[in-house]
Write an enzyme that holds these catalytic residues in place. Structure first.
Site, PDB file in Angstrom:
ATOM      1  CB  ILE A  28      38.161  42.498  36.303  1.00 11.92           C
ATOM      2  CG1 ILE A  28      37.254  43.690  35.892  1.00 11.92           C
ATOM      3  CG2 ILE A  28      37.325  41.359  36.795  1.00 11.92           C
ATOM      4  CD1 ILE A  28      36.279  43.194  34.580  1.00 11.92           C
ATOM      5  CG  ASP A  29      44.035  42.204  36.244  1.00 12.15           C
ATOM      6  OD1 ASP A  29      44.033  42.570  37.435  1.00 12.15           O
ATOM      7  OD2 ASP A  29      44.384  40.762  35.770  1.00 12.15           O
ATOM      8  CE  LYS A  30      45.206  50.908  31.437  1.00 10.57           C
ATOM      9  NZ  LYS A  30      46.622  51.515  31.377  1.00 10.57           N
TER      10      LYS A  30
END
Length: 346
Positions: free
Chosen positions: A151-153
């Site tokens: 999942i994104d930062k």
């Protein structure tokens, strides 16, 4: 006299640092200009040196910096050393482990925590932490230890990590076959018209900005992606929704929601950090600024993750609370919406 003309030196091993599959709609453009748009922190000088050194390949043939990029070209930059991002140094970073057994573990990822090393983030990632806390994690298809998905930062929430080769294979197949269950909670700009719906659209790198993804109508461009959404609560200028992923593409929810006109609240990369809906009153702008300060990232949380356990065959489902920054922002909107409704009734 020895004739060694038929003897060849062994070819030097080359490592791919970048690869770009040029979309069908790309206009003809010099490759040095194209790569300046696509490679983060690149300079014209660096790219021209790479071309002079024979490091830039188009369709497996080296090219010079004046080569004109054409639709469907495959551009690769090959160097004699492996990409720095593939080197993982163990780092003692604490992990919020919500479940663990011999085959796998579940992590609740906080915001501002990159999952794996990449451009500009070579240390301090989840993978660095995993390398410290666990030995001999299996490698996925991208040579990254333990990772089944990402999942994104600045997206918070659940990630499953495989601890054995068998678990990696089993879990990866569930994600590939779309049998895993993934639910996200998102706060988006605008009043979503339908109570529920499905967004379908191929996703690929943006033609001009490689840090963004984009939806393409052409079925031959990008990867098939499907997102199902359902309205949970309406606050007038923003809407709280649940998203269930049928596929798992890079930035899928962020791109799909922007595509239907409902960019994620405070998603800077896709323009959600601007006031996209609402009034021009100074008081409203101050309210939005307060919301942005409360939630200094995109309003997206991976709330639920379900899958079949690779050893026991049991269906497992994990759920997490919405993190405080996002919950506080939602509460601000809830109160704002109620006070607006009360004023309209007076």
């Amino acid at each position: 006299m020895n004739n060694n003309s038929n003897l060849q030196e062994p070819e030097e091993e080359l490592f791919e640092h970048y690869r770009f599959d040029v979309p069908k709609g790309q206009a003809f453009l010099r490759i040095d200009k194209y790569l300046m748009l696509m490679v983060p922190n690149a300079t014209r000088n660096k790219i021209q040196n790479a071309a002079t050194n024979g490091d830039i390949y188009v369709n497996d043939v080296t090219v010079k910096s004046n080569y004109k990029v054409k639709p469907l070209d495959v551009i690769r930059i090959l160097l004699s050393h492996p990409p720095f991002e593939n080197r993982v140094d163990p780092e003692d970073i604490p992990l919020n482990i919500v479940y663990e057994d011999d085959a796998l573990l579940l992590i609740n990822k906080p915001a501002n925590f990159v999952v794996h090393p990449g451009h500009g983030n070579y240390t301090g990632t989840l993978v660095n932490a995993l390398a410290f806390h666990f030995e001999n994690l299996p490698l996925n298809s991208s040579e990254r230890p333990g990772l089944v998905h990402r999942i994104d930062k600045d997206t918070t929430g659940l990630l499953v990590v495989a601890k054995t080769e068998a678990a990696m294979t089993h879990l990866a197949k569930q994600f590939e076959d779309k049998t895993s269950e993934r639910e996200y909670i998102a706060l988006v700009w605008g009043n979503v018209k339908e109570e529920e719906g499905t967004i379908t659209g191929n996703i690929a790198r943006h033609v001009k900005d490689r840090m963004q993804m984009s939806v393409f109508a052409d079925p031959e461009i990008g990867k098939h992606a499907v997102t199902h959404y359902k309205v949970l609560e309406r606050f007038g200028y923003v809407t709280l929704i649940s998203c269930k992923l049928e596929t798992g593409r890079t930035h899928q929810i962020r791109v799909h929601l922007k595509h239907i006109g409902h960019t994620l609240f405070n998603d800077e990369r896709y323009g959600g950090n601007l006031i996209l809906k609402g009034t021009t009153f100074t008081k409203y702008k101050q309210f939005i600024d307060n919301c942005f300060k409360t939630l200094p990232r995109q309003a997206l949380h991976a709330k639920t993750l379900g899958f079949v356990h690779p050893v026991t065959g049991e269906m497992m489902r994990f759920d997490t609370e919405i993190p405080k920054d996002m919950a506080d922002c939602i509460e601000k909107w809830r109160n704002y919406s109620k006070s607006n409704a009360a004023e309209e009734e007076e």
